[in-house]
Design an enzyme around this catalytic site. Structure first.
Site, PDB file in Angstrom:
ATOM      1  N   THR A  20       6.920  -5.899  43.855  1.00 46.03           N
ATOM      2  CA  THR A  20       6.923  -5.471  42.304  1.00 46.03           C
ATOM      3  C   THR A  20       5.432  -4.839  42.205  1.00 46.03           C
ATOM      4  O   THR A  20       4.596  -5.416  42.127  1.00 46.03           O
ATOM      5  CB  THR A  20       7.154  -6.703  41.285  1.00 46.03           C
ATOM      6  OG1 THR A  20       8.459  -7.367  41.964  1.00 46.03           O
ATOM      7  CG2 THR A  20       7.060  -6.333  40.050  1.00 46.03           C
TER       8      THR A  20
ATOM      9  N   LYS B 279      12.037  -3.000  36.907  1.00 43.59           N
ATOM     10  CA  LYS B 279      11.596  -4.474  37.217  1.00 43.59           C
ATOM     11  C   LYS B 279      10.798  -5.214  36.267  1.00 43.59           C
ATOM     12  O   LYS B 279      10.720  -6.116  35.961  1.00 43.59           O
ATOM     13  CB  LYS B 279      11.209  -4.360  38.614  1.00 43.59           C
ATOM     14  CG  LYS B 279      10.373  -5.671  39.184  1.00 43.59           C
ATOM     15  CD  LYS B 279      11.542  -6.699  39.436  1.00 43.59           C
ATOM     16  CE  LYS B 279      10.837  -7.955  39.857  1.00 43.59           C
ATOM     17  NZ  LYS B 279      11.801  -9.278  39.779  1.00 43.59           N
TER      18      LYS B 279
ATOM     19  N   LYS C  44       0.976 -11.054  37.037  1.00 39.15           N
ATOM     20  CA  LYS C  44       0.729  -9.571  37.226  1.00 39.15           C
ATOM     21  C   LYS C  44       1.641  -8.877  36.895  1.00 39.15           C
ATOM     22  O   LYS C  44       1.297  -7.443  36.109  1.00 39.15           O
ATOM     23  CB  LYS C  44       0.896  -9.718  38.910  1.00 39.15           C
ATOM     24  CG  LYS C  44       0.800  -8.381  39.316  1.00 39.15           C
ATOM     25  CD  LYS C  44       1.842  -7.966  40.617  1.00 39.15           C
ATOM     26  CE  LYS C  44       2.827  -8.912  41.187  1.00 39.15           C
ATOM     27  NZ  LYS C  44       4.022  -8.500  41.842  1.00 39.15           N
TER      28      LYS C  44
HETATM   29  P1  NAP Z   1       4.094 -14.307  48.604  1.00 37.47           P
HETATM   30  O1  NAP Z   1       5.020 -15.445  49.232  1.00 37.47           O
HETATM   31  O2  NAP Z   1       2.904 -14.567  47.836  1.00 37.47           O
HETATM   32  O3  NAP Z   1       3.749 -13.158  49.847  1.00 37.47           O
HETATM   33  C1  NAP Z   1       2.827 -12.405  49.773  1.00 37.47           C
HETATM   34  C2  NAP Z   1       2.869 -11.484  50.997  1.00 37.47           C
HETATM   35  O4  NAP Z   1       1.935 -10.231  50.671  1.00 37.47           O
HETATM   36  C3  NAP Z   1       2.324 -12.224  52.042  1.00 37.47           C
HETATM   37  O5  NAP Z   1       3.186 -11.511  53.094  1.00 37.47           O
HETATM   38  C4  NAP Z   1       0.811 -11.922  52.090  1.00 37.47           C
HETATM   39  O6  NAP Z   1       0.307 -11.902  53.523  1.00 37.47           O
HETATM   40  C5  NAP Z   1       0.931 -10.417  51.908  1.00 37.47           C
HETATM   41  N1  NAP Z   1      -0.098  -9.898  51.398  1.00 37.47           N
HETATM   42  C6  NAP Z   1      -1.093  -9.952  50.295  1.00 37.47           C
HETATM   43  N2  NAP Z   1      -2.090  -9.195  50.269  1.00 37.47           N
HETATM   44  C7  NAP Z   1      -2.010  -8.600  51.354  1.00 37.47           C
HETATM   45  C8  NAP Z   1      -3.058  -7.444  52.016  1.00 37.47           C
HETATM   46  N3  NAP Z   1      -3.779  -7.099  51.144  1.00 37.47           N
HETATM   47  N4  NAP Z   1      -2.850  -6.792  53.238  1.00 37.47           N
HETATM   48  C9  NAP Z   1      -1.529  -7.154  53.845  1.00 37.47           C
HETATM   49  N5  NAP Z   1      -0.578  -8.391  53.340  1.00 37.47           N
HETATM   50  C10 NAP Z   1      -0.881  -8.899  52.296  1.00 37.47           C
HETATM   51  O7  NAP Z   1       4.909 -13.314  47.725  1.00 37.47           O
HETATM   52  P2  NAP Z   1       6.449 -13.429  47.317  1.00 37.47           P
HETATM   53  O8  NAP Z   1       6.880 -14.399  46.338  1.00 37.47           O
HETATM   54  O9  NAP Z   1       7.092 -13.204  48.756  1.00 37.47           O
HETATM   55  O10 NAP Z   1       6.660 -11.738  46.582  1.00 37.47           O
HETATM   56  C11 NAP Z   1       6.553 -10.692  47.121  1.00 37.47           C
HETATM   57  C12 NAP Z   1       6.644  -9.575  46.227  1.00 37.47           C
HETATM   58  O11 NAP Z   1       8.054  -9.693  45.790  1.00 37.47           O
HETATM   59  C13 NAP Z   1       5.465  -9.819  44.945  1.00 37.47           C
HETATM   60  O12 NAP Z   1       5.295  -8.345  44.438  1.00 37.47           O
HETATM   61  C14 NAP Z   1       6.500 -10.536  44.040  1.00 37.47           C
HETATM   62  O13 NAP Z   1       6.261 -10.074  42.572  1.00 37.47           O
HETATM   63  C15 NAP Z   1       8.148  -9.737  44.082  1.00 37.47           C
HETATM   64  N6  NAP Z   1       9.049 -10.819  43.848  1.00 37.47           N
HETATM   65  C16 NAP Z   1       8.883 -11.913  44.035  1.00 37.47           C
HETATM   66  C17 NAP Z   1      10.092 -12.958  43.855  1.00 37.47           C
HETATM   67  C18 NAP Z   1       9.867 -14.231  44.218  1.00 37.47           C
HETATM   68  O14 NAP Z   1      10.761 -15.271  43.454  1.00 37.47           O
HETATM   69  N7  NAP Z   1       9.239 -14.873  44.814  1.00 37.47           N
HETATM   70  C19 NAP Z   1      10.967 -12.472  43.202  1.00 37.47           C
HETATM   71  C20 NAP Z   1      11.188 -10.906  42.829  1.00 37.47           C
HETATM   72  C21 NAP Z   1      10.046  -9.973  43.161  1.00 37.47           C
HETATM   73  P3  NAP Z   1      -0.327 -13.096  54.047  1.00 37.47           P
HETATM   74  O15 NAP Z   1       0.718 -14.176  54.591  1.00 37.47           O
HETATM   75  O16 NAP Z   1      -1.364 -12.933  54.996  1.00 37.47           O
HETATM   76  O17 NAP Z   1      -1.048 -13.995  52.675  1.00 37.47           O
END
Ligand code: NAP
Length: 302
Positions: A112, A187, A255
């Site tokens: 997102t 979104k 965010k």
């Molecule tokens: P998350 O668990 O916090 O994972 C974030 C990922 O991004 C990790 O792999 C992290 O790597 C990587 N990352 C962060 N900063 C980085 C950088 N500077 N360079 C390279 N990699 C980086 O997040 P998530 O829940 O999977 O969500 C991912 C996206 O989907 C977000 O935009 C969120 O808003 C969206 N989303 C989430 C959900 C949900 O329910 N979780 C639902 C819909 C949409 P590391 O492992 O090294 O930290």
């Protein structure tokens, strides 16, 4: 009928020959990769924190030593990363996806991010002759595991058709809303409604509890009636158990609400809603699930 079946079988086997890459193995990326793997795709992963790749490597994915190697060996690369800065870094840094000879490859960003960032990524991809698809998702970890996400797609018709079989693995529906950027706007709009829902749910349960109604009874009343919905049902166990391990981390909703404000959302409720989630994040709840908003509101009511 017979011809149609042969055609779809052929299409499936051609699709399964596509080599896929995936960057970002957080709460969402991990189960989404598993679904593509289980559907028969060859998939190579890369995560900034390399240990997080281990379970997927055991399950059968490959790993690339860096982003340039990843995209070089893949036809389609997905990104599922925290925020705009992370996505831009992965695309643009000196060791990023676009820093290699990638003509004709496709990158699908499912993180997102702001509509502005999606349009920007589209522009820089075009300059590198890379196809770009803006494809954020609605739905959290459980739908990601079950392959029932709702996928919002901003892409040309041609790119949408290319990616549709992949989206069919990851989600229950892929809705093509327009060009890159529009899906990110959709979104942010749906996450505004999510924020309102959870804030409303938390306030309602706390108000009822204060007046002698147990949270179990109040949640039952909500879920049995017309005010209950998918998200009230999903979040009910965490409220009852007062336990909020992150499915969707609260910091990510902060965010998204900020991005919605920056994209022009100026309605009566967005400002107090944003302030409420920001306060919860400042209280240290950012890495907990978004439903932990109820802990913040509970503390405030004390
Ligand atoms: P998350 O668990 O916090 O994972 C974030 C990922 O991004 C990790 O792999 C992290 O790597 C990587 N990352 C962060 N900063 C980085 C950088 N500077 N360079 C390279 N990699 C980086 O997040 P998530 O829940 O999977 O969500 C991912 C996206 O989907 C977000 O935009 C969120 O808003 C969206 N989303 C989430 C959900 C949900 O329910 N979780 C639902 C819909 C949409 P590391 O492992 O090294 O930290």
């Amino acid at each position: 009928m017979y011809i149609v079946n042969i055609e779809s079988h052929l299409k499936l086997s051609i699709m399964n020959q596509l080599k896929l890459g995936w960057v970002g193995l957080g709460n969402m990326g991990n189960p989404m990769v598993l679904n593509l793997l289980n559907a028969g795709y060859e998939i190579t992963v890369f995560n900034r924190t390399r240990e997080k790749e281990k379970s997927l490597l055991s399950a059968g994915t490959k790993s690339a030593s860096n982003l340039a190697e990843l995209i070089k060996n893949c036809d389609v690369v997905f990104t599922m990363l925290s925020n705009d800065a992370a996505v831009k870094e992965v695309f643009e840094s000196s060791v990023g996806l676009l820093n290699a000879n990638n003509q004709g490859k496709t990158i699908i960003n499912m993180s997102t991010v702001s509509p502005e960032t999606s349009r920007y990524l589209h522009t820089i991809c075009k300059q590198h002759q890379v196809n770009f698809i803006d494809a954020p998702v609605s739905g959290s970890v459980k739908p990601a595991q079950d392959g029932t996400l709702v996928i919002l797609v901003g892409a040309s018709n041609e790119n949408f058709e290319l990616a549709k079989p992949l989206f069919d693995v990851l989600g229950k529906i892929a809705i093509h809303v327009g060009e890159p950027g529009i899906a990110s706007s959709a979104k942010l709009a749906i996450n505004y409604l999510l924020g309102l829902n959870l804030q409303g749910l938390a306030e309602t349960v706390l108000f009822a509890e204060k007046n002698g109604v147990s949270k179990e009874d109040m949640l039952n009343i909500i879920n049995q009636g017309a005010c209950g919905n998918g998200i009230t049902n999903i979040k009910t166990p965490s409220i009852i158990n007062n336990s909020f391990p992150a499915a969707f981390a609260l910091k990510h909703l902060v965010k998204d609400l900020r991005l919605a404000k920056e994209a022009g959302l100026d309605s009566p409720l967005i400002h107090p809603l944003y302030d409420s989630y920001v306060r919860a994040e400042k209280e240290g709840l950012g890495d907990q699930d978004v439903m932990a908003i109820i802990s913040s509101l509970h503390n405030k009511a004390d």
